[in-house]
Each structure stands twice: as structure tokens, then as C-alpha cells.
Design a protein around this motif. Structure first.
Motif, PDB file in Angstrom:
ATOM      1  N   GLY A   1      26.133  14.810  21.726  1.00  0.00           N
ATOM      2  CA  GLY A   1      26.137  13.243  21.455  1.00  0.00           C
ATOM      3  C   GLY A   1      27.614  13.048  21.079  1.00  0.00           C
ATOM      4  O   GLY A   1      28.331  12.653  22.424  1.00  0.00           O
ATOM      5  N   PRO A   2      28.461  13.397  20.325  1.00  0.00           N
ATOM      6  CA  PRO A   2      30.482  13.044  20.218  1.00  0.00           C
ATOM      7  C   PRO A   2      30.624  13.880  21.475  1.00  0.00           C
ATOM      8  O   PRO A   2      31.528  13.160  21.622  1.00  0.00           O
ATOM      9  N   ALA A   3      29.902  15.037  22.225  1.00  0.00           N
ATOM     10  CA  ALA A   3      31.559  15.923  22.943  1.00  0.00           C
ATOM     11  C   ALA A   3      30.683  14.728  23.815  1.00  0.00           C
ATOM     12  O   ALA A   3      31.841  13.845  24.677  1.00  0.00           O
ATOM     13  N   LEU A   4      29.529  13.511  24.856  1.00  0.00           N
ATOM     14  CA  LEU A   4      29.523  13.158  26.229  1.00  0.00           C
ATOM     15  C   LEU A   4      29.945  11.789  25.882  1.00  0.00           C
ATOM     16  O   LEU A   4      31.396  11.581  26.477  1.00  0.00           O
ATOM     17  N   LEU A   5      29.884  11.722  24.437  1.00  0.00           N
ATOM     18  CA  LEU A   5      30.608  10.037  24.150  1.00  0.00           C
ATOM     19  C   LEU A   5      31.614  10.187  24.240  1.00  0.00           C
ATOM     20  O   LEU A   5      32.716   9.272  24.716  1.00  0.00           O
ATOM     21  N   SER A   6      32.947  11.691  23.923  1.00  0.00           N
ATOM     22  CA  SER A   6      34.072  10.912  23.784  1.00  0.00           C
ATOM     23  C   SER A   6      34.609  11.279  25.556  1.00  0.00           C
ATOM     24  O   SER A   6      35.946  11.015  25.933  1.00  0.00           O
TER      25      SER A   6
ATOM     26  N   PRO B   1      32.043   4.075  20.873  1.00  0.00           N
ATOM     27  CA  PRO B   1      31.913   3.859  18.937  1.00  0.00           C
ATOM     28  C   PRO B   1      32.590   4.906  18.738  1.00  0.00           C
ATOM     29  O   PRO B   1      32.733   6.003  19.056  1.00  0.00           O
ATOM     30  N   ALA B   2      33.221   4.968  17.566  1.00  0.00           N
ATOM     31  CA  ALA B   2      33.554   6.069  16.474  1.00  0.00           C
ATOM     32  C   ALA B   2      32.181   7.327  16.400  1.00  0.00           C
ATOM     33  O   ALA B   2      30.767   6.591  15.990  1.00  0.00           O
ATOM     34  N   THR B   3      32.177   7.898  15.894  1.00  0.00           N
ATOM     35  CA  THR B   3      31.620   9.208  15.361  1.00  0.00           C
ATOM     36  C   THR B   3      32.306  10.421  14.920  1.00  0.00           C
ATOM     37  O   THR B   3      33.046  10.098  14.470  1.00  0.00           O
TER      38      THR B   3
END
Length: 287
Positions: free
Chosen positions: A162-167, A173-175
Motif C-alpha cells: 500500500g505505501p509503496a504504490l501510493l508513493s 494521502p499521508a502514510t
């Protein structure tokens, strides 16, 4: 109380948090992660946050959740899968819970992570890769929910993509990524990079590569804005070779973003004055 009021003002009336976890009490539990996932979000909601949970629609979860309604249908282009997002409520709290309904991946008996012989499900990379894709879509407001979180809180390797893809997106959003048990990392053969349709930039020791393998937990450790360990002591321990499980170098590199917050206790459930499961009630002044 004063601190709680300050936190509520800081949060605003409807600041949104997506809380993603592989298990949530009382819907499904294998360990302490489920206790945190079942109790921290309601506590945050009491402070004024708009908190919504996300977990896979395991068979046991669907049986425990009761009525669930379809909120959206998602096509995951990278893997060619289509999933439904169901919505139900967290028993005892009424908090919204989104369930990733992908029967081929999650409608199975028993444990979320292992089969009846206690061997890992052979498609765990695909199962929790799908989880990460849905986290990303909801985080970017592209899941058809008419809701977008301000912060995405992921927990343990099951949510690491999740955080990797959102980056890779802006705005996003903040993670936050919480490390409950660093021993379990979600490491898979290198061919899973291509099977999951991951960006080529992820195939790097500074990203998701770990000794030639794909490491889901590195998605959180390397890419989340903030890292949380389940106690201050554990936060220190995992930066050492003895307890870092091979990730100590990365965690030392991220030391400025790593904090330990001691796991709390739900006193409504864990109260020795009223506990239904102990033979004798007691308290500090009556042992």
C-alpha cells in the motif's frame, strides 16, 4: 482529557483515516494485530476522526460480519482481476468496514495466511498484492466510494504494498506503517515482481528487493511517511542485528521517521473487576 480535546481540534471534524490490516477482532484473529485493529480505530473515531477499516473478505469474516452491501466494483488492470468492495460495520462499535470480496483469493476455510497443514497459501503474493492494490485505489480516491482518506495506516507485511504504490502518486494521502512483528516479512520469489505488475523501480535494494526476493514488508519500511513499532523498546531493538531480521540497516536509515508507541489495552474487555473469564475478580486494592 485536555490532550484528547487538543487532538480532536487538530483532527478536524471529519479527517479521514483508512486503517488496513490482515485481521480485525472480533471478525477474525490470529494474534495481537487483530486486537489493535479492532480497538485503535474506534478510539480514534471517538477523537473525531472519520475512520474506516479495510480487510480481505475471508470466509470467516463474511460469516461473522452479517449483512454486507456492495459499495463498488474495481478492475485491477495490472493483474486482470475484478473485485467488489463490500461494506459492513465493526461489531460492537458500528465503525465502517470495507471488505475486499475476491472469492478466488479469500473465500477459503481457516486461517488467513496458511492452509490446514499450516503451510503458507501458495498464492499469498497475489492475495496480498491485491490487498495492496485496493489500498492504493482507495487512498487515491479512485475506488468509487465517494470518500478519500487523508491518512492511510497500514499494518505488517500483508499491507506493505500500500505505501509503496501510493508513493508513486501525487497528490496522495499521508502514510503510516506499523510493525507488529518484523519476523514475518512476506518475502516471495523475484518473478512475483512481474506477476504482480509492479513498477520496475521497485526491483531495487532501496525499494522492495530483499536479497533478490520481493519483500512486501519493505514496501512499508522504505516508503511509508512514518513508521511505528509497538513499543519504544521494540523500536530500538529492530534497529539492531539481533532483532532487525535483516532490515536493521534500512530501519537505522529511517530512524528519524521511526517511533515506538506502546500498545494499549481495552479496559472494557480487560478489566479484572468484571472479567467473565477469570474465576476470581480483583483490583489493585483488593488482591
Amino acid at each position: 482529557m485536555a490532550a484528547a480535546r487538543r487532538d480532536r481540534r487538530r483532527a478536524g471534524p471529519r479527517s479521514g483515516i483508512l486503517f488496513a490490516a490482515g485481521e480485525v477482532y472480533p471478525l477474525i484473529q490470529t494474534g495481537g494485530l487483530a486486537d489493535v485493529a479492532g480497538n485503535l480505530p474506534p478510539a480514534l473515531a471517538e477523537l473525531g476522526y472519520d475512520v474506516r477499516l479495510l480487510l480481505p473478505a475471508y470466509r470467516r469474516v463474511l460469516n461473522a460480519a452479517g449483512d454486507a452491501v456492495t459499495r463498488a466494483k474495481l478492475r485491477i488492470e495490472e493483474t486482470g482481476e475484478t473485485v467488489r468492495l463490500l461494506e459492513t460495520a465493526l461489531p460492537g462499535h458500528g465503525l465502517p468496514v470495507y471488505l475486499i470480496d475476491a472469492p478466488a483469493r479469500f473465500d477459503r476455510p481457516g486461517n488467513p495466511y496458511v492452509d490446514a497443514s499450516h503451510a503458507d497459501w501458495p498464492d499469498n503474493a497475489e492475495r496480498f498484492g491485491l490487498f495492496g492494490r485496493v489500498i492504493d485505489r482507495i487512498g487515491r480516491g479512485e475506488a468509487g466510494l465517494d470518500w478519500r482518506p487523508d491518512l492511510v495506516h497500514c499494518n505488517d507485511w500483508h499491507t506493505g504494498l500500500g505505501p509503496a504504490l501510493l508513493s508513486q502518486s501525487a497528490p496522495r494521502p499521508a502514510t503510516v506503517f506499523t510493525i507488529h512483528n518484523l519476523l514475518f516479512q512476506g518475502n516471495f520469489p523475484p518473478e512475483k515482481f512481474d506477476a504482480l505488475g509492479l513498477p520496475g523501480s521497485f526491483r531495487s535494494p532501496t525499494a522492495l528487493e530483499f536479497h533478490g526476493r520481493l519483500s512486501f514488508i519493505k514496501g512499508g519500511l522504505a516508503f511509508a511517511d512514518r513508521l511505528v513499532a509497538v513499543s519504544p523498546t521494540y523500536a530500538r531493538e529492530i534497529t539492531t542485528p539481533e532483532y532487525g531480521c535483516g532490515q536493521e540497516g534500512l530501519l537505522r536509515h529511517r530512524a528519524a521517521d521511526l517511533i515506538g508507541i506502546l500498545n494499549g489495552v481495552d479496559y472494557a474487555a480487560w478489566d479484572p473487576r468484571r472479567d467473565l473469564y477469570i474465576p476470581q475478580h480483583y483490583w489493585v486494592d483488593d488482591l
